[in-house]
Design a protein around this motif. Sequence first.
Motif, PDB file in Angstrom:
ATOM      1  N   UNK A   1       0.843  -1.198   0.000  1.00  0.00           N
ATOM      2  CA  UNK A   1       0.000   0.000   0.000  1.00  0.00           C
ATOM      3  C   UNK A   1       0.878   1.248   0.000  1.00  0.00           C
ATOM      4  N   UNK A   2       1.875   1.248   0.855  1.00  0.00           N
ATOM      5  CA  UNK A   2       2.773   2.392   0.951  1.00  0.00           C
ATOM      6  C   UNK A   2       4.127   2.050   0.330  1.00  0.00           C
ATOM      7  N   UNK A   3       4.878   3.084  -0.085  1.00  0.00           N
ATOM      8  CA  UNK A   3       6.107   2.812  -0.846  1.00  0.00           C
ATOM      9  C   UNK A   3       7.204   2.069  -0.075  1.00  0.00           C
ATOM     10  N   UNK A   4       7.175   2.130   1.266  1.00  0.00           N
ATOM     11  CA  UNK A   4       8.231   1.432   2.022  1.00  0.00           C
ATOM     12  C   UNK A   4       7.794   0.052   2.527  1.00  0.00           C
TER      13      UNK A   4
ATOM     14  N   UNK B   1       7.951  -2.842  -2.034  1.00  0.00           N
ATOM     15  CA  UNK B   1       7.454  -1.527  -2.427  1.00  0.00           C
ATOM     16  C   UNK B   1       8.530  -0.696  -3.119  1.00  0.00           C
ATOM     17  N   UNK B   2       8.096   0.381  -3.832  1.00  0.00           N
ATOM     18  CA  UNK B   2       9.036   1.050  -4.729  1.00  0.00           C
ATOM     19  C   UNK B   2      10.140   1.831  -4.013  1.00  0.00           C
TER      20      UNK B   2
ATOM     21  N   UNK C   1      16.955  -1.507   1.011  1.00  0.00           N
ATOM     22  CA  UNK C   1      17.869  -2.573   1.439  1.00  0.00           C
ATOM     23  C   UNK C   1      17.264  -3.979   1.286  1.00  0.00           C
ATOM     24  N   UNK C   2      16.005  -4.107   1.642  1.00  0.00           N
ATOM     25  CA  UNK C   2      15.382  -5.436   1.665  1.00  0.00           C
ATOM     26  C   UNK C   2      15.076  -5.894   0.237  1.00  0.00           C
ATOM     27  N   UNK C   3      15.385  -7.185  -0.039  1.00  0.00           N
ATOM     28  CA  UNK C   3      15.191  -7.709  -1.390  1.00  0.00           C
ATOM     29  C   UNK C   3      14.222  -8.886  -1.372  1.00  0.00           C
ATOM     30  N   UNK C   4      13.563  -9.068  -2.501  1.00  0.00           N
ATOM     31  CA  UNK C   4      12.718 -10.246  -2.673  1.00  0.00           C
ATOM     32  C   UNK C   4      13.553 -11.503  -2.399  1.00  0.00           C
ATOM     33  N   UNK C   5      12.989 -12.428  -1.642  1.00  0.00           N
ATOM     34  CA  UNK C   5      13.709 -13.662  -1.331  1.00  0.00           C
ATOM     35  C   UNK C   5      14.491 -13.611  -0.017  1.00  0.00           C
ATOM     36  N   UNK C   6      14.668 -12.402   0.560  1.00  0.00           N
ATOM     37  CA  UNK C   6      15.384 -12.296   1.849  1.00  0.00           C
ATOM     38  C   UNK C   6      14.626 -13.046   2.938  1.00  0.00           C
TER      39      UNK C   6
ATOM     40  N   UNK D   1       1.751  -7.730   5.627  1.00  0.00           N
ATOM     41  CA  UNK D   1       2.384  -6.503   5.108  1.00  0.00           C
ATOM     42  C   UNK D   1       3.282  -5.923   6.191  1.00  0.00           C
ATOM     43  N   UNK D   2       4.524  -5.646   5.848  1.00  0.00           N
ATOM     44  CA  UNK D   2       5.469  -5.034   6.792  1.00  0.00           C
ATOM     45  C   UNK D   2       5.806  -3.628   6.305  1.00  0.00           C
ATOM     46  N   UNK D   3       5.292  -2.592   6.979  1.00  0.00           N
ATOM     47  CA  UNK D   3       5.623  -1.220   6.583  1.00  0.00           C
ATOM     48  C   UNK D   3       7.083  -0.885   6.949  1.00  0.00           C
ATOM     49  N   UNK D   4       7.618   0.169   6.359  1.00  0.00           N
ATOM     50  CA  UNK D   4       8.978   0.624   6.672  1.00  0.00           C
ATOM     51  C   UNK D   4       9.958  -0.550   6.740  1.00  0.00           C
ATOM     52  N   UNK D   5       9.930  -1.368   5.699  1.00  0.00           N
ATOM     53  CA  UNK D   5      10.662  -2.637   5.719  1.00  0.00           C
ATOM     54  C   UNK D   5      12.156  -2.465   5.981  1.00  0.00           C
ATOM     55  N   UNK D   6      12.747  -1.387   5.468  1.00  0.00           N
ATOM     56  CA  UNK D   6      14.195  -1.242   5.651  1.00  0.00           C
ATOM     57  C   UNK D   6      14.570  -1.098   7.125  1.00  0.00           C
TER      58      UNK D   6
END
Lengths: 254, 389
Positions: B23-26, B70-71, B75-80, B144-149
Amino acid sequence: MRMSRTEALRDFDLQEAPSQEAPPSGRWSQAASALLAGTLVSLGLRRRSLGGTVVALASGALLYKGIQSRRHTPPLPARARGHAPPSDEASRAHATEVERTLTVGRPAEVLYRLWREPDTLGRIMGHFADVKSMSADDWHWKLHGPLGRELEWDSRVVEERAPEFLRWEAAANSTLASQGWVRFRPAPGNWGTEVTLHLSFSPPGGAFAEAVMKRLRGIPALQTVKALRRFKSLAETGEIPTLHHNPTARASAD
Amino acid sequence: MRALCWNGVNDLRVETVPDPEIVNPHDVILRVTLSTTCGSDLHFIDGYLPTMKAGDIIGHEFMGVVEDVGRDVKKVKKGDRVVVPSFIVCGNCWYCEHNLYSLCDNTNPKPEYQQVAFGQPTAGIYGYTHAFGGYAGAHAQYVRVPYADNDCFLVPEGLRDEQVIFLSDAAPTGYMGAEFCDIQPGATIAVWGAGGVGMMATRSAYLMGAERVIVVDRFPERLAMARKFVGAETVDYSQVESVVDTLREMTGGRGPDACIDAVGMEAHGTGPGHAYDRAKQALHLHSDRGQALREAILSCRKGGTLSVLGVYGLMDKFPLGAIINKGLTLRTAQQHGQKYVPRLLEHVVKGELDPSFLATHRFPLEDSPRGYEIFKKKEDGCVRAVFTA
Ligand SMILES: NC(=O)c1ccc[n+]([C@@H]2O[C@H](COP(=O)([O-])OP(=O)(O)OC[C@H]3O[C@@H](n4cnc5c(N)ncnc54)[C@H](O)[C@@H]3O)[C@@H](O)[C@H]2O)c1
Ligand SMILES: [Zn+2]
Ligand SMILES: [Zn+2]
């Protein structure tokens, strides 16, 4: 302008119904606030309205008093603070106005620029109104809720002192005389900027006024501070926390 | 997707719900690989913590694999493969910058509840009441995890899920509680509650140089685990006349240098004080039973520290006089997980900390209501039930 506590409370009674400071409606949330509010628990659960009043007074009137008695009131004519002209005593009694401050960890220049971006007001007020930017200085406001159409108006910026102060007023032919201002002043230390948002509404006369005021009374305190919180999140992180698309096993996401 | 939902007091069911979206960019979307029960959940399952809504997905301690990004995530990548602390934090506000993560200003979409109740809102939590934001929880296939970095921590290779899952909440909470004690060489620490939080506080206190840690509880299996896995001395409070006297005698008449409450508002108790608490709680006149906290206050040596990790709403019959007259320091917080997870991962990699023994029971997500049942009743030696989605 200093006010005694009783004066502030009287002002509060006149202009803000206690329910404005109550948490989101519903018995559960009433109970919630009471439980969470510590000392207010037994009052809140046994006598709902009294509990609500106490909660309202604790978080609303005292805060309101705090604001009223602050030494730094904005350098504005009386009208700019939302006081209707003295000749208009009747509508003065019905006027709803609210002022809330929040500290945002960014410099005033950055915040002022963000406030002036076309979609910012729409994003931060989204929980109680649709606000559309028509041109740099003109916004169209539409309150959410059953009265829909009637509570729409256009506003225009009437005073601007970048990056400190911005004031807008509803067009003269609006059903609702409304105005608002935002002020940015430096916070102490490395806290950033203290942002104050002031909103005021004076409804039309007649039978319609009651219904309108009932709606408006839901807006002020918590909604205003929530708008500031959304602005703060946008400024500090580039996004606003949301429950949009939040999965649940009921119909609503929130 | 399937998810464990709260439908009312003591009514948990696994249901089909919509999948979460970016939903949100992070934001990132995580495929949950393991999640766990927590003592905090019991407070709203039992109906003592308000602002739940029927249909809420619960669960706030979890880990998984990143599915979608999210766009603006850098730092976080798909598959991490990552572990996520229970509080959602922005990483940018004054509180985050001062390592006071659970006080983050920018992650609670419903600040109005806490603004009224506490004067200021705190950060949001996954699956843990609307006062803490109303976010969907993690006992689900996806979350959903906001502010993933800021909120996703990469799991080092070679660690099993069970070794890492508790770094989401129980371990950082216990670690923070031990840090609050400002442990000096030779110190004796007493810990009330041999649940996940109490056991992690015990291990952390030793890591910080405590000489003795004494754990107080009444379940023999839990006390045995506290001795075996985290090296505690133990007191079974149901077998002693007075916990306060017992601890005083065990410490040369001084009392423990610091006392950690890892019990919270549903403390079990005995005697007139407990009957009073229980009656008031049943009538909803107050929400807490405070036996453990009261004992901690009375047990603590003069000038010592009281570290409160247990979650409370409000409590009367609070012996403030003992705190004042004995000059105690009161320290408390909801866990600032983002501050501690990197340090805790290092301890796990070095073999100094292995919380996997807490995962006494493992269920598929479909059987999670059963998992909560045995966790709640502490049946079959259950310390934590973990769920695989
Ligand atoms: N501060 C935080 O960030 C944070 C994070 C996680 C959990 N918590 C809180 O920590 C507390 C413990 O969590 P948990 O997951 O370990 O719960 P748990 O239910 O597994 O463990 C609680 C333990 O306390 C024991 N206990 C009950 N009454 C007692 C008494 N009078 N004296 C001594 N022990 C007693 C129980 O027997 C049980 O073993 C809960 O209140 C939870 O809400 C706080
Ligand atoms: Zn927890
Ligand atoms: Zn933050």
